[in-house]
Write a protein that holds these residues in place. Structure first.
Motif, PDB file in Angstrom:
ATOM      1  N   GLY A   1       0.810  -1.217   0.000  1.00  0.00           N
ATOM      2  CA  GLY A   1       0.000   0.000   0.000  1.00  0.00           C
ATOM      3  C   GLY A   1       0.842   1.264   0.000  1.00  0.00           C
ATOM      4  O   GLY A   1       0.534   2.228  -0.713  1.00  0.00           O
ATOM      5  N   THR A   2       1.925   1.271   0.786  1.00  0.00           N
ATOM      6  CA  THR A   2       2.771   2.461   0.844  1.00  0.00           C
ATOM      7  C   THR A   2       3.414   2.754  -0.512  1.00  0.00           C
ATOM      8  O   THR A   2       3.400   3.895  -0.994  1.00  0.00           O
ATOM      9  CB  THR A   2       3.867   2.275   1.903  1.00  0.00           C
ATOM     10  N   LEU A   3       3.950   1.722  -1.141  1.00  0.00           N
ATOM     11  CA  LEU A   3       4.587   1.916  -2.443  1.00  0.00           C
ATOM     12  C   LEU A   3       3.559   2.270  -3.515  1.00  0.00           C
ATOM     13  O   LEU A   3       3.847   3.077  -4.410  1.00  0.00           O
ATOM     14  CB  LEU A   3       5.360   0.656  -2.833  1.00  0.00           C
ATOM     15  N   PHE A   4       2.368   1.692  -3.431  1.00  0.00           N
ATOM     16  CA  PHE A   4       1.336   2.042  -4.396  1.00  0.00           C
ATOM     17  C   PHE A   4       0.947   3.512  -4.264  1.00  0.00           C
ATOM     18  O   PHE A   4       0.704   4.193  -5.265  1.00  0.00           O
ATOM     19  CB  PHE A   4       0.092   1.167  -4.191  1.00  0.00           C
ATOM     20  N   GLY A   5       0.875   4.016  -3.029  1.00  0.00           N
ATOM     21  CA  GLY A   5       0.555   5.424  -2.835  1.00  0.00           C
ATOM     22  C   GLY A   5       1.580   6.331  -3.473  1.00  0.00           C
ATOM     23  O   GLY A   5       1.235   7.341  -4.110  1.00  0.00           O
ATOM     24  N   VAL A   6       2.863   5.982  -3.341  1.00  0.00           N
ATOM     25  CA  VAL A   6       3.926   6.786  -3.958  1.00  0.00           C
ATOM     26  C   VAL A   6       3.811   6.733  -5.478  1.00  0.00           C
ATOM     27  O   VAL A   6       3.937   7.765  -6.161  1.00  0.00           O
ATOM     28  CB  VAL A   6       5.305   6.284  -3.492  1.00  0.00           C
ATOM     29  N   VAL A   7       3.567   5.541  -6.034  1.00  0.00           N
ATOM     30  CA  VAL A   7       3.462   5.400  -7.489  1.00  0.00           C
ATOM     31  C   VAL A   7       2.309   6.239  -8.035  1.00  0.00           C
ATOM     32  O   VAL A   7       2.454   6.956  -9.041  1.00  0.00           O
ATOM     33  CB  VAL A   7       3.278   3.910  -7.864  1.00  0.00           C
ATOM     34  N   ILE A   8       1.157   6.184  -7.385  1.00  0.00           N
ATOM     35  CA  ILE A   8      -0.020   6.927  -7.863  1.00  0.00           C
ATOM     36  C   ILE A   8       0.236   8.431  -7.799  1.00  0.00           C
ATOM     37  O   ILE A   8      -0.067   9.174  -8.738  1.00  0.00           O
ATOM     38  CB  ILE A   8      -1.254   6.541  -7.036  1.00  0.00           C
ATOM     39  N   ALA A   9       0.788   8.891  -6.689  1.00  0.00           N
ATOM     40  CA  ALA A   9       1.032  10.326  -6.529  1.00  0.00           C
ATOM     41  C   ALA A   9       2.068  10.829  -7.530  1.00  0.00           C
ATOM     42  O   ALA A   9       1.886  11.887  -8.149  1.00  0.00           O
ATOM     43  CB  ALA A   9       1.487  10.617  -5.100  1.00  0.00           C
ATOM     44  N   ILE A  10       3.146  10.083  -7.707  1.00  0.00           N
ATOM     45  CA  ILE A  10       4.197  10.507  -8.634  1.00  0.00           C
ATOM     46  C   ILE A  10       3.660  10.537 -10.062  1.00  0.00           C
ATOM     47  O   ILE A  10       3.906  11.491 -10.821  1.00  0.00           O
ATOM     48  CB  ILE A  10       5.418   9.578  -8.529  1.00  0.00           C
ATOM     49  N   ALA A  11       2.906   9.503 -10.456  1.00  0.00           N
ATOM     50  CA  ALA A  11       2.376   9.453 -11.823  1.00  0.00           C
ATOM     51  C   ALA A  11       1.410  10.600 -12.079  1.00  0.00           C
ATOM     52  O   ALA A  11       1.494  11.286 -13.111  1.00  0.00           O
ATOM     53  CB  ALA A  11       1.691   8.110 -12.071  1.00  0.00           C
ATOM     54  N   GLY A  12       0.490  10.844 -11.160  1.00  0.00           N
ATOM     55  CA  GLY A  12      -0.485  11.914 -11.360  1.00  0.00           C
ATOM     56  C   GLY A  12       0.154  13.290 -11.384  1.00  0.00           C
ATOM     57  O   GLY A  12      -0.134  14.110 -12.259  1.00  0.00           O
ATOM     58  N   CYS A  13       1.047  13.555 -10.425  1.00  0.00           N
ATOM     59  CA  CYS A  13       1.672  14.879 -10.355  1.00  0.00           C
ATOM     60  C   CYS A  13       2.640  15.095 -11.511  1.00  0.00           C
ATOM     61  O   CYS A  13       2.731  16.209 -12.044  1.00  0.00           O
ATOM     62  CB  CYS A  13       2.392  15.042  -9.021  1.00  0.00           C
ATOM     63  N   TYR A  14       3.362  14.053 -11.910  1.00  0.00           N
ATOM     64  CA  TYR A  14       4.309  14.205 -13.026  1.00  0.00           C
ATOM     65  C   TYR A  14       3.575  14.546 -14.312  1.00  0.00           C
ATOM     66  O   TYR A  14       3.972  15.468 -15.044  1.00  0.00           O
ATOM     67  CB  TYR A  14       5.109  12.919 -13.201  1.00  0.00           C
ATOM     68  N   GLN A  15       2.501  13.829 -14.602  1.00  0.00           N
ATOM     69  CA  GLN A  15       1.749  14.121 -15.816  1.00  0.00           C
ATOM     70  C   GLN A  15       1.129  15.510 -15.753  1.00  0.00           C
ATOM     71  O   GLN A  15       1.059  16.218 -16.765  1.00  0.00           O
ATOM     72  CB  GLN A  15       0.659  13.062 -16.028  1.00  0.00           C
ATOM     73  N   GLY A  16       0.672  15.923 -14.568  1.00  0.00           N
ATOM     74  CA  GLY A  16       0.123  17.266 -14.442  1.00  0.00           C
ATOM     75  C   GLY A  16       1.159  18.353 -14.657  1.00  0.00           C
ATOM     76  O   GLY A  16       0.907  19.350 -15.341  1.00  0.00           O
ATOM     77  N   MET A  17       2.353  18.152 -14.110  1.00  0.00           N
ATOM     78  CA  MET A  17       3.417  19.157 -14.272  1.00  0.00           C
ATOM     79  C   MET A  17       3.919  19.230 -15.702  1.00  0.00           C
ATOM     80  O   MET A  17       4.439  20.251 -16.132  1.00  0.00           O
ATOM     81  CB  MET A  17       4.575  18.827 -13.330  1.00  0.00           C
ATOM     82  N   ARG A  18       3.771  18.155 -16.461  1.00  0.00           N
ATOM     83  CA  ARG A  18       4.229  18.138 -17.852  1.00  0.00           C
ATOM     84  C   ARG A  18       3.075  18.306 -18.831  1.00  0.00           C
ATOM     85  O   ARG A  18       3.198  17.983 -20.006  1.00  0.00           O
ATOM     86  CB  ARG A  18       4.968  16.817 -18.136  1.00  0.00           C
ATOM     87  N   CYS A  19       1.957  18.820 -18.359  1.00  0.00           N
ATOM     88  CA  CYS A  19       0.783  19.001 -19.216  1.00  0.00           C
ATOM     89  C   CYS A  19       1.020  20.127 -20.223  1.00  0.00           C
ATOM     90  O   CYS A  19       1.744  21.088 -19.948  1.00  0.00           O
ATOM     91  CB  CYS A  19      -0.444  19.310 -18.361  1.00  0.00           C
ATOM     92  N   GLY A  20       0.400  20.007 -21.389  1.00  0.00           N
ATOM     93  CA  GLY A  20       0.463  21.063 -22.395  1.00  0.00           C
ATOM     94  C   GLY A  20      -0.413  22.244 -22.014  1.00  0.00           C
ATOM     95  O   GLY A  20      -1.010  22.290 -20.926  1.00  0.00           O
ATOM     96  N   ARG A  21      -0.544  23.177 -22.925  1.00  0.00           N
ATOM     97  CA  ARG A  21      -1.264  24.421 -22.634  1.00  0.00           C
ATOM     98  C   ARG A  21      -2.587  24.479 -23.390  1.00  0.00           C
ATOM     99  O   ARG A  21      -2.931  25.492 -23.977  1.00  0.00           O
ATOM    100  CB  ARG A  21      -0.391  25.623 -23.001  1.00  0.00           C
ATOM    101  N   SER A  22      -3.352  23.386 -23.392  1.00  0.00           N
ATOM    102  CA  SER A  22      -4.647  23.381 -24.058  1.00  0.00           C
ATOM    103  C   SER A  22      -5.592  22.465 -23.294  1.00  0.00           C
ATOM    104  O   SER A  22      -5.167  21.641 -22.470  1.00  0.00           O
ATOM    105  CB  SER A  22      -4.522  22.896 -25.514  1.00  0.00           C
ATOM    106  N   ALA A  23      -6.899  22.627 -23.566  1.00  0.00           N
ATOM    107  CA  ALA A  23      -7.899  21.789 -22.906  1.00  0.00           C
ATOM    108  C   ALA A  23      -7.734  20.328 -23.308  1.00  0.00           C
ATOM    109  O   ALA A  23      -7.923  19.419 -22.488  1.00  0.00           O
ATOM    110  CB  ALA A  23      -9.300  22.291 -23.259  1.00  0.00           C
TER     111      ALA A  23
END
Length: 375
Positions: A319-341
């Motif tokens: 569970g602990t490692l899964f939490g890190v994986v989910i958070a890193i994946a979601g935040c990384y994709q958000g930080m690398r998002c483009g500038r359109s809808a």
């Protein structure tokens, strides 16, 4: 009375002479001689093209399109083009070729072969890996700054993230985990009842839920609910240039946006895993007592005897490692998002896919390690 469009073409002394006349409009198809006029430019003996108008009545863009195609084919063959046309039509044709097309502006419709696409994907992989490792380095620095007391993370954001991924996730975790416990008990009962060993359903459900399945169910649910939400939230902030505003103010986006969410998931997913284990065992308990006619106390005693306590610790590691994986994946994709809808939607999809794939890979790795260590 309007006449139909007319095209006459012929070669005179090495010059392809095309004359247009009649009425040209979008509702009337081109005359059959128009294709012959276009095809005649393929003659290798030609040295020039002359366009004239004879008896031309009203016309619209359909005539302009036809003449532009003629001129384009002639220029492609480096033929000399002479325009003996009405002034307005001649000026439109000259405007059509006034600015040359920019190289690479046209959309490419041809797709390369399978090996070409595989090679392109392989060449694009190292920069992506380097970018992801750079992001992990930024997160590690943010964690270190938190340890030494120099982090810009707000405690309010951390508490809000814990509430969002913890308390608000209890209903869906309760439903999915209990149903999965029911399913696991039914699957085991199908075979065990043939040997009169229904009591071993308690051990099957207990070990299955506590060791790995409870954590996996929580991880999948949190990937779709929280990982996608993080990617969409931070991606929208990228579109609105809010992340750029934080950097302009000297505030690290990783400290402000990523760190509280990573810590919240790393803390709450193990707790949700324990809760999911309990709900799964309750689901197996309902099947055992109501469907298999087992004594309630006998079922609970069998669960306590057949399930070692170390299974709980293994589930918490998952569970602990899964939490890190989910958070890193979601935040990384958000930080690398483009500038359109559209980029926000694509980012959300990639976050969910990456989270689930990461959970599966992490499950395989931990399972192999546990088997090697004999735990």
């Amino acid at each position: 009375m309007e006449t139909s469009p007319q095209v006459t073409a012929g070669a005179v002394g090495g010059v392809w002479r095309v004359s247009v006349g009649g009425c040209w409009n979008l509702d009337t198809p081109w005359p059959e001689t128009a294709d012959a006029a276009l095809g005649g430019l393929a003659d290798q003996r030609l040295t020039g093209l002359t366009l004239t108008a004879s008896g031309l009545d009203s016309w619209d863009s359909s005539l302009l399109v036809f003449l532009v195609q003629l001129v384009r084919r002639a220029r492609a063959r480096k033929l000399k083009v002479t325009l003996d046309l009405p002034e307005g039509l001649k000026r439109l044709i000259e405007m059509a070729f006034a600015v040359p097309p920019r190289a690479g502006a046209e959309r490419e419709t041809e797709r390369g072969g399978a090996f070409e696409r595989i090679g392109a994907a392989a060449l694009a992989l190292p920069p992506r890996i380097a970018d992801f490792l750079s992001f992990l380095g930024d997160v590690s620095i943010a964690v270190w700054n938190l340890i030494i007391g120099r982090s810009r993370m707000r405690s309010h954001d951390f508490i809000s993230a814990m509430y969002e991924c913890g308390v608000q996730s209890l209903p869906i975790i309760s439903l999915t985990s209990m149903l999965f416990g029911l399913i696991l008990a039914f699957v085991g009962a199908v075979q065990l009842t043939q040997f009169g060993a229904q009591i071993y359903v308690a051990g099957l459900v207990g070990i299955g839920m506590l060791r790995v399945m409870g954590a996996v169910m929580v991880g999948v649910v949190m990937s779709g609910r929280i990982g996608a939400a993080y990617a969409a939230l931070i991606g929208t902030m990228q579109v609105n240039e809010e992340v750029d505003a934080l950097e302009t103010l000297g505030i690290s986006p990783v400290d402000f946006l990523v760190l509280p969410r990573v810590l919240a998931l790393m803390l709450m997913v193990p707790l949700l895993t324990l809760y999911a284990d309990l709900m799964g065992i309750i689901g197996g308990y309902l099947v055992g007592t109501l469907m298999l006619n087992l004594n309630p106390m006998q079922y609970l005693q069998a669960t306590a005897q057949m399930v070692p306590y170390r299974q709980i610790l293994i589930g918490l590691v998952y569970g602990t490692l899964f939490g890190v994986v989910i958070a890193i994946a979601g935040c990384y994709q958000g930080m690398r998002c483009g500038r359109s809808a559209m980029a926000v939607g694509q980012t959300t999809t990639r976050a969910v896919v990456n989270s689930i794939v990461g959970i599966i890979v992490m499950t395989a790795i931990i399972t192999i390690i546990c088997n090697v260590l004999g735990v």
